[in-house]
Design a protein around this motif. Structure first.
Motif, PDB file in Angstrom:
ATOM      1  N   LYS A 128       0.866  -1.185   0.000  1.00 45.75           N
ATOM      2  CA  LYS A 128       0.000   0.000   0.000  1.00 45.75           C
ATOM      3  C   LYS A 128       0.894   1.224   0.000  1.00 45.75           C
ATOM      4  N   SER A 129       0.529   2.186  -0.832  1.00 46.27           N
ATOM      5  CA  SER A 129       1.338   3.401  -0.878  1.00 46.27           C
ATOM      6  C   SER A 129       1.097   4.235   0.378  1.00 46.27           C
ATOM      7  N   LYS A 130       2.104   4.997   0.719  1.00 48.41           N
ATOM      8  CA  LYS A 130       2.005   5.854   1.895  1.00 48.41           C
ATOM      9  C   LYS A 130       0.928   6.917   1.679  1.00 48.41           C
ATOM     10  N   THR A 131       0.272   7.282   2.760  1.00 45.58           N
ATOM     11  CA  THR A 131      -0.712   8.355   2.630  1.00 45.58           C
ATOM     12  C   THR A 131       0.044   9.655   2.396  1.00 45.58           C
ATOM     13  N   LEU A 132      -0.489  10.431   1.486  1.00 45.77           N
ATOM     14  CA  LEU A 132       0.158  11.690   1.132  1.00 45.77           C
ATOM     15  C   LEU A 132      -0.367  12.817   2.012  1.00 45.77           C
ATOM     16  N   THR A 133       0.527  13.684   2.392  1.00 44.64           N
ATOM     17  CA  THR A 133       0.140  14.857   3.145  1.00 44.64           C
ATOM     18  C   THR A 133      -0.124  15.984   2.164  1.00 44.64           C
ATOM     19  N   ILE A 134      -1.316  16.513   2.218  1.00 44.36           N
ATOM     20  CA  ILE A 134      -1.685  17.607   1.314  1.00 44.36           C
ATOM     21  C   ILE A 134      -0.977  18.874   1.787  1.00 44.36           C
ATOM     22  N   PRO A 135      -0.250  19.524   0.875  1.00 45.24           N
ATOM     23  CA  PRO A 135       0.445  20.762   1.252  1.00 45.24           C
ATOM     24  C   PRO A 135      -0.559  21.800   1.777  1.00 45.24           C
ATOM     25  N   ILE A 136      -0.115  22.601   2.713  1.00 42.58           N
ATOM     26  CA  ILE A 136      -0.997  23.553   3.396  1.00 42.58           C
ATOM     27  C   ILE A 136      -1.688  24.503   2.410  1.00 42.58           C
ATOM     28  N   GLU A 137      -0.963  24.936   1.375  1.00 40.73           N
ATOM     29  CA  GLU A 137      -1.543  25.860   0.401  1.00 40.73           C
ATOM     30  C   GLU A 137      -2.730  25.219  -0.333  1.00 40.73           C
ATOM     31  N   LEU A 138      -2.567  23.964  -0.735  1.00 43.33           N
ATOM     32  CA  LEU A 138      -3.640  23.248  -1.421  1.00 43.33           C
ATOM     33  C   LEU A 138      -4.780  22.945  -0.452  1.00 43.33           C
ATOM     34  N   ASP A 139      -4.435  22.568   0.758  1.00 48.68           N
ATOM     35  CA  ASP A 139      -5.458  22.259   1.762  1.00 48.68           C
ATOM     36  C   ASP A 139      -6.333  23.479   2.049  1.00 48.68           C
ATOM     37  N   ARG A 140      -5.700  24.644   2.157  1.00 47.90           N
ATOM     38  CA  ARG A 140      -6.437  25.892   2.420  1.00 47.90           C
ATOM     39  C   ARG A 140      -7.464  26.163   1.319  1.00 47.90           C
ATOM     40  N   VAL A 141      -7.037  26.033   0.075  1.00 51.61           N
ATOM     41  CA  VAL A 141      -7.915  26.310  -1.061  1.00 51.61           C
ATOM     42  C   VAL A 141      -9.044  25.278  -1.119  1.00 51.61           C
ATOM     43  N   LEU A 142      -8.719  24.009  -0.884  1.00 52.76           N
ATOM     44  CA  LEU A 142      -9.747  22.963  -0.913  1.00 52.76           C
ATOM     45  C   LEU A 142     -10.778  23.160   0.203  1.00 52.76           C
ATOM     46  N   THR A 143     -10.327  23.645   1.351  1.00 48.82           N
ATOM     47  CA  THR A 143     -11.227  23.876   2.476  1.00 48.82           C
ATOM     48  C   THR A 143     -12.164  25.057   2.206  1.00 48.82           C
ATOM     49  N   SER A 144     -11.640  26.090   1.543  1.00 48.08           N
ATOM     50  CA  SER A 144     -12.438  27.300   1.324  1.00 48.08           C
ATOM     51  C   SER A 144     -13.301  27.267   0.055  1.00 48.08           C
ATOM     52  N   ASP A 145     -13.001  26.351  -0.878  1.00 48.79           N
ATOM     53  CA  ASP A 145     -13.739  26.295  -2.151  1.00 48.79           C
ATOM     54  C   ASP A 145     -14.388  24.911  -2.293  1.00 48.79           C
ATOM     55  N   THR A 146     -15.686  24.837  -2.012  1.00 45.64           N
ATOM     56  CA  THR A 146     -16.372  23.533  -2.016  1.00 45.64           C
ATOM     57  C   THR A 146     -16.426  22.912  -3.417  1.00 45.64           C
ATOM     58  N   ASP A 147     -16.549  23.725  -4.459  1.00 47.10           N
ATOM     59  CA  ASP A 147     -16.558  23.183  -5.828  1.00 47.10           C
ATOM     60  C   ASP A 147     -15.214  22.540  -6.163  1.00 47.10           C
TER      61      ASP A 147
END
Length: 196
Positions: free
Chosen positions: A126-145
């Motif tokens: 199984k591949s290691k779980t990837l940590t989403i970079p903070i910049e991408l995480d911020r945008v994904l959290t604020s933009d539901t689409d």
């Protein structure tokens, strides 16, 4: 067993190894395995599981035992082509027709078939779980689409985007990369789709 037309084409394209490939193919076809083409080369399966593959190269013709690590290999014919990387796959190489001992090859093949029937296989790690970079995480959290579009991407495409952002050393580069990939994510397009 019925012979595959695309495998006939494979043999025609490797005519310098005609006798060797034909001999090995006849051995495979004398068994209960199903003949198919995978990765552009003849592959033989049992119940949809890869057992043996054939390949022609400049200096040799080879048999690939997909779970060859489980073969007894009493005659020391098998090699691990990528030591340290390949876990289950083992190869047997032939540089001339005279090197092919048909009875011995069939014995190895029959053992490989039996091993497959017994379920002997190395499962991919199984591949290691990837940590989403903070910049991408911020945008994904604020933009539901954007988040919805990202979640609908295949894990492979998600990983490409995550690594693309994470590998940038400077924050400014990460932000400019994020700006570049946002429309791609919304369209469901992978980072490197245009090259596939």
């Amino acid at each position: 067993m019925k012979y595959s037309k695309s495998i006939d084409e494979y043999i025609e394209n490797n005519s310098e190894w005609l006798e060797e490939i034909t001999t090995l193919r006849n051995i495979m076809c004398s068994t209960e395995m199903k003949e198919t083409i995978k990765w552009g080369a003849p592959t033989y399966t049992i119940d949809g599981k890869n057992v043996v593959g054939l390949g022609a190269f400049k200096s040799y013709v080879g048999i690939w035992f997909h779970q060859g690590v489980f073969l007894k290999d009493q005659k020391n014919k098998l090699i691990n082509a990528q030591e340290g990387k390949t876990k289950g796959l083992r190869q047997w190489r032939f540089s001339s027709l005279s090197e092919i001992d048909e009875d011995l090859v069939l014995k190895y093949v029959q053992e490989a078939i039996q091993n497959q029937k017994e379920g002997k296989e190395i499962k991919p790690e199984k591949s290691k779980t990837l940590t989403i970079p903070i910049e991408l995480d911020r945008v994904l959290t604020s933009d539901t689409d954007l988040k919805k579009s990202f979640d609908q991407l295949t894990p492979f495409k998600q990983k490409e985007f995550i690594e693309y952002i994470a590998t940038a050393k400077r924050e400014a580069t990460r932000l400019s990369r994020l700006e570049k990939i946002t429309p791609m994510i919304l369209e469901g397009v992978g980072l490197n789709d245009k090259y596939r």
